[in-house]
Scaffold this motif. Structure first.
Motif, PDB file in Angstrom:
ATOM      1  N   VAL A 299       0.796  -1.233   0.000  1.00 10.45           N
ATOM      2  CA  VAL A 299       0.000   0.000   0.000  1.00 10.45           C
ATOM      3  C   VAL A 299       0.830   1.287   0.000  1.00 10.45           C
ATOM      4  O   VAL A 299       0.547   2.210  -0.780  1.00 10.45           O
ATOM      5  N   PRO A 300       1.869   1.428   0.850  1.00 10.00           N
ATOM      6  CA  PRO A 300       2.642   2.685   0.814  1.00 10.00           C
ATOM      7  C   PRO A 300       3.223   2.993  -0.568  1.00 10.00           C
ATOM      8  O   PRO A 300       3.200   4.153  -0.999  1.00 10.00           O
ATOM      9  N   SER A 301       3.716   1.971  -1.258  1.00 11.33           N
ATOM     10  CA  SER A 301       4.270   2.188  -2.596  1.00 11.33           C
ATOM     11  C   SER A 301       3.177   2.580  -3.580  1.00 11.33           C
ATOM     12  O   SER A 301       3.382   3.444  -4.445  1.00 11.33           O
ATOM     13  N   MET A 302       2.024   1.960  -3.453  1.00 13.27           N
ATOM     14  CA  MET A 302       0.920   2.247  -4.356  1.00 13.27           C
ATOM     15  C   MET A 302       0.425   3.682  -4.175  1.00 13.27           C
ATOM     16  O   MET A 302       0.063   4.344  -5.150  1.00 13.27           O
ATOM     17  N   VAL A 303       0.480   4.177  -2.963  1.00 10.22           N
ATOM     18  CA  VAL A 303      -0.019   5.519  -2.673  1.00 10.22           C
ATOM     19  C   VAL A 303       1.021   6.592  -2.988  1.00 10.22           C
ATOM     20  O   VAL A 303       0.719   7.594  -3.646  1.00 10.22           O
ATOM     21  N   PHE A 304       2.263   6.369  -2.528  1.00 13.91           N
ATOM     22  CA  PHE A 304       3.259   7.442  -2.600  1.00 13.91           C
ATOM     23  C   PHE A 304       4.191   7.345  -3.810  1.00 13.91           C
ATOM     24  O   PHE A 304       4.537   8.370  -4.394  1.00 13.91           O
ATOM     25  N   ASN A 305       4.620   6.148  -4.166  1.00  7.28           N
ATOM     26  CA  ASN A 305       5.591   6.036  -5.244  1.00  7.28           C
ATOM     27  C   ASN A 305       5.408   4.728  -6.009  1.00  7.28           C
ATOM     28  O   ASN A 305       6.129   3.761  -5.772  1.00  7.28           O
ATOM     29  N   PRO A 306       4.458   4.673  -6.929  1.00  5.10           N
ATOM     30  CA  PRO A 306       4.269   3.452  -7.717  1.00  5.10           C
ATOM     31  C   PRO A 306       5.438   3.272  -8.688  1.00  5.10           C
ATOM     32  O   PRO A 306       5.520   3.949  -9.711  1.00  5.10           O
ATOM     33  N   GLY A 307       6.328   2.383  -8.332  1.00  4.92           N
ATOM     34  CA  GLY A 307       7.487   2.159  -9.181  1.00  4.92           C
ATOM     35  C   GLY A 307       8.215   0.905  -8.784  1.00  4.92           C
ATOM     36  O   GLY A 307       7.961   0.326  -7.719  1.00  4.92           O
ATOM     37  N   VAL A 308       9.108   0.457  -9.632  1.00  5.38           N
ATOM     38  CA  VAL A 308       9.980  -0.685  -9.350  1.00  5.38           C
ATOM     39  C   VAL A 308      11.384  -0.316  -9.806  1.00  5.38           C
ATOM     40  O   VAL A 308      11.580   0.631 -10.584  1.00  5.38           O
ATOM     41  N   GLY A 309      12.362  -1.053  -9.336  1.00  7.76           N
ATOM     42  CA  GLY A 309      13.727  -0.838  -9.781  1.00  7.76           C
ATOM     43  C   GLY A 309      14.201   0.576  -9.531  1.00  7.76           C
ATOM     44  O   GLY A 309      14.143   1.087  -8.409  1.00  7.76           O
ATOM     45  N   MET A 310      14.674   1.258 -10.572  1.00 10.67           N
ATOM     46  CA  MET A 310      15.210   2.613 -10.445  1.00 10.67           C
ATOM     47  C   MET A 310      14.166   3.587  -9.920  1.00 10.67           C
ATOM     48  O   MET A 310      14.481   4.503  -9.161  1.00 10.67           O
ATOM     49  N   ASN A 311      12.915   3.405 -10.316  1.00  9.81           N
ATOM     50  CA  ASN A 311      11.847   4.286  -9.834  1.00  9.81           C
ATOM     51  C   ASN A 311      11.506   4.038  -8.372  1.00  9.81           C
ATOM     52  O   ASN A 311      10.783   4.836  -7.763  1.00  9.81           O
ATOM     53  N   ALA A 312      11.999   2.930  -7.817  1.00  8.07           N
ATOM     54  CA  ALA A 312      11.789   2.647  -6.395  1.00  8.07           C
ATOM     55  C   ALA A 312      13.042   2.926  -5.582  1.00  8.07           C
ATOM     56  O   ALA A 312      13.088   2.612  -4.393  1.00  8.07           O
ATOM     57  N   GLY A 313      14.066   3.494  -6.248  1.00  8.24           N
ATOM     58  CA  GLY A 313      15.271   3.889  -5.522  1.00  8.24           C
ATOM     59  C   GLY A 313      16.492   3.036  -5.772  1.00  8.24           C
ATOM     60  O   GLY A 313      17.533   3.248  -5.134  1.00  8.24           O
ATOM     61  N   ALA A 314      16.427   2.090  -6.685  1.00  9.30           N
ATOM     62  CA  ALA A 314      17.565   1.222  -6.966  1.00  9.30           C
ATOM     63  C   ALA A 314      18.549   1.914  -7.906  1.00  9.30           C
ATOM     64  O   ALA A 314      18.161   2.782  -8.692  1.00  9.30           O
ATOM     65  N   PRO A 315      19.843   1.551  -7.834  1.00 14.73           N
ATOM     66  CA  PRO A 315      20.792   2.073  -8.821  1.00 14.73           C
ATOM     67  C   PRO A 315      20.513   1.465 -10.187  1.00 14.73           C
ATOM     68  O   PRO A 315      19.741   0.503 -10.307  1.00 14.73           O
ATOM     69  N   ALA A 316      21.123   2.026 -11.218  1.00 21.05           N
ATOM     70  CA  ALA A 316      20.950   1.476 -12.564  1.00 21.05           C
ATOM     71  C   ALA A 316      21.420   0.026 -12.576  1.00 21.05           C
ATOM     72  O   ALA A 316      22.397  -0.326 -11.904  1.00 21.05           O
ATOM     73  N   PRO A 317      20.741  -0.841 -13.301  1.00 20.53           N
ATOM     74  CA  PRO A 317      21.120  -2.258 -13.313  1.00 20.53           C
ATOM     75  C   PRO A 317      22.474  -2.489 -13.956  1.00 20.53           C
ATOM     76  O   PRO A 317      22.912  -1.720 -14.819  1.00 20.53           O
TER      77      PRO A 317
END
Length: 366
Positions: A299-317
């Motif tokens: 739920v927190p991701s869905m509300v505040f920051n819907p993203g995966v990978g780089m959009n969720a704070g990860a470095p470039a693969p």
């Protein structure tokens, strides 16, 4: 017949005991569609609501069957998987081969910009506000957004899908969808059965789309890691309802090991996850005992920051291993992921595992 003989018979007939019973939801689903179509045994709103929920859940289970068909592991038959996959794809406006090609890349490039199936959440060029709007549109309108997301792989000029034979198959499947639905809608119009069509098909289909969207979000949204086991949420039910739901959906909820080993049989995924946890206790796997617990984490991701990978704070693969991804591999971490992205140690015993390895179906206690 002795217990030993029964066990031997089951081992020799895995399709009968591990796959066919998973379609039992279709019996109630078909009855529900009939009840909605003719108002049986009554058209009272409570009865219609009950049938709608049953039909919607059955439709949702068919999307999991579509997923299994894309892996071509349905009943152990490639041709049967393609046949069933094309039928389901026609009914939900997603050509079988465009889904399969998108899903192959989804496994190989999980949470990366090249993961077309998780667009726009995996696309670092998609703004936060666009992702938020698209996320909340997907929940009620998944029956429209899902076909659009998969169509991008075929219609976009920058698509990695360049194989002319595969593109020809997808084009033909789109034509079949157009012809089939033109015939269906023409028949409905000529017979003036719009109300029946609305209640028996459109509404349950739309609700099933909501279920499917939440399943996708629960498995992926907010996950940073590119490693299959750490970059997906896995649900291994400790209660009867979650276990039964997982069974009728081909154990797709056991998502981490499925993502690492996309050719591994669904009935053995719980055992594989349990094995990884025992061998790597130092890693905190996103494993949940119920679907509600996984949704609470989502739920927190869905509300505040819907993203995966780089959009969720990860470095470039990292750069992947040299591999032409045109089919599902045995072990994504060993065959595709760059060393920096494969967080879970790659052991020879796991790498050598084939889809034909004997398995034991059980639910691990976590």
């Amino acid at each position: 017949m002795s217990n030993q003989a029964i066990a031997k018979f089951i081992d020799n007939n895995p399709i009968v005991f591990n796959t066919i019973p998973r379609f039992l939801h279709a019996v109630l689903g078909t009855l529900a569609i009939f009840g909605l179509a003719v108002g049986w045994p009554s058209d009272h709103w409570l009865m219609m609501t009950f049938w709608t929920l049953i039909a919607s859940y059955s439709f949702f289970c068919w999307t999991s069957c579509f997923h299994e068909a894309a892996h071509q592991t349905l009943c152990g038959s490639k041709w049967f998987s393609i046949l069933v996959g094309r039928f389901i794809g026609t009914m939900i406006f997603v050509p079988y081969h465009v889904y399969r090609e998108s899903h192959i890349r989804h496994h190989a490039y999980l949470n990366k910009p090249s993961d077309w199936e998780l667009w726009p959440y995996s696309d670092p060029n998609s703004s936060l506000w666009f992702r938020r709007i698209f996320c909340w549109l997907e929940i009620p309108f998944g029956i429209f957004t899902s076909p659009y997301v998969y169509a991008r792989l075929f219609f976009r000029s920058d698509s990695p899908l360049t194989n002319p034979e595969v593109r020809r198959k997808i084009r033909n499947e789109y034509l079949i969808i157009a012809v089939t639905w033109t015939a269906i809608l023409t028949t409905v119009a000529l017979t003036s059965t719009w109300r029946m069509f609305l209640f028996a098909w459109v509404i349950p289909h739309a609700i099933a789309g909501v279920f499917q969207t939440f399943r996708k979000f629960t498995e992926h949204l907010g996950m940073q890691s590119y490693d299959p086991l750490l970059g997906t949420r896995t649900v291994i039910g400790s209660n009867f309802i979650t276990q039964v739901s997982s069974y009728f959906n081909f154990d797709i909820f056991v998502h981490g090991p499925h993502h690492r080993h996309p050719r591994y049989r669904h009935e053995a995924l719980c055992e594989r996850m349990d094995q990884y946890q025992q061998e790597h206790p130092e890693l905190s796997y996103p494993v949940f005992q119920s679907y509600w617990a996984a949704i609470a984490d989502l739920v927190p991701s869905m509300v505040f920051n819907p993203g995966v990978g780089m959009n969720a704070g990860a470095p470039a693969p990292a750069v992947e291993k040299s591999h032409d991804v045109n089919d599902f591999v045995q072990d994504v971490a060993a065959e595709v992921l760059g060393q920096e992205d494969a967080v879970v140690p790659v052991g020879m015993r796991h790498d050598a595992t084939s889809q034909d390895e004997p398995s034991q179906s059980h639910v691990a206690a976590h």
